[in-house]
Design an enzyme around this catalytic site. Sequence first.
Site, PDB file in Angstrom:
ATOM      1  N   PRO A   1     -54.892 -50.953 -24.681  1.00  0.00           N
ATOM      2  CA  PRO A   1     -53.510 -51.381 -24.907  1.00  0.00           C
ATOM      3  C   PRO A   1     -53.330 -52.859 -24.585  1.00  0.00           C
ATOM      4  O   PRO A   1     -53.805 -53.345 -23.553  1.00  0.00           O
ATOM      5  CB  PRO A   1     -52.713 -50.499 -23.936  1.00  0.00           C
ATOM      6  CG  PRO A   1     -53.575 -49.300 -23.723  1.00  0.00           C
ATOM      7  CD  PRO A   1     -54.983 -49.817 -23.764  1.00  0.00           C
ATOM      8  N   GLU A   2     -52.653 -53.569 -25.488  1.00  0.00           N
ATOM      9  CA  GLU A   2     -52.364 -54.987 -25.270  1.00  0.00           C
ATOM     10  C   GLU A   2     -50.907 -55.137 -24.859  1.00  0.00           C
ATOM     11  O   GLU A   2     -50.202 -54.145 -24.625  1.00  0.00           O
ATOM     12  CB  GLU A   2     -52.703 -55.780 -26.530  1.00  0.00           C
ATOM     13  CG  GLU A   2     -54.179 -55.696 -26.892  1.00  0.00           C
ATOM     14  CD  GLU A   2     -54.580 -56.624 -28.035  1.00  0.00           C
ATOM     15  OE1 GLU A   2     -53.800 -57.540 -28.373  1.00  0.00           O
ATOM     16  OE2 GLU A   2     -55.671 -56.432 -28.602  1.00  0.00           O
TER      17      GLU A   2
END
Length: 286
Positions: A2-3
């Site tokens: 996840p960014e």
Amino acid sequence: MPELPEVETVRRGLTPVLEGATLSRVTVRRPDLRFPFPENFAQRLEGATVLRIDRRAKYLLLRLSTGETWITHLGMTGRFTLDGDPTGQFEDEVPTGGKHEHFVACADLGGRLTRLGYADARRFGFMGLIPTDEVEAHPWFNHLGPEPLGNQFSGAHLIEAFAGRKQNIKVSLLDQTIVAGLGNIYVCEALYRSGISPLTAAGKVTKPRLNRLATEVRHVLDDAIRAGGSTLKDFANVEGGQGYFQHSFDVYGREGQPCRTEACTGTIARIVQGGRSTFYCPRCQK
């Protein structure tokens, strides 16, 4: 992994349920994730009220009434889930989760109970408890650059940070000491929108282009957050839903496909930089 938009999506999903809620029935089902859980972790969370939920880079920060901040990094497959109880009370034990759920707690917000779970199949995520007044000085945070959606991030910041830098701009933007929270997907997309080749040395990019890049970084992150982030494999929001920004990618994952810029006859290419895939249009991004 996840960014920033995915972590921000999780933060926004947790906020209405956890801010102002008191934690109880905290259970830790294994001794560690990537790192060991903090000493007496469950006991230190029991009875604490969540005052506020913040995000710093790719970290979630839950500020507690005990004077500590509960830090969570989702790693590659970490996921929070929420399960509300419409009757306002759980009978007997809290409902159980799947085999990869390693943490569970109840959150009581004005008599409304919610089951909070944390699952992590690959266990690359981690949690910590840090005195709130020591968070900024902690090694996880003391080296981080400005938030790309914050007031300190601008074209002027990039101009100063990249002055004389010979490293290519793609890898430079992934340097967390320059900009906190930017990841591979959104750097590729922002460089495409800015018309900048990922192969260019950061110190060689002109000031007007860097000003535009700062703007496009904000735009692409805002667009992704509005779409609930990107789900390429594992990411899901706290309700179990997927993000949709992957359907709007201009370059990421589109190797061999036509460039979407009007009148461009280029084809999206893939190269490897710093051990990560870079997608770009060699014709548009000079």
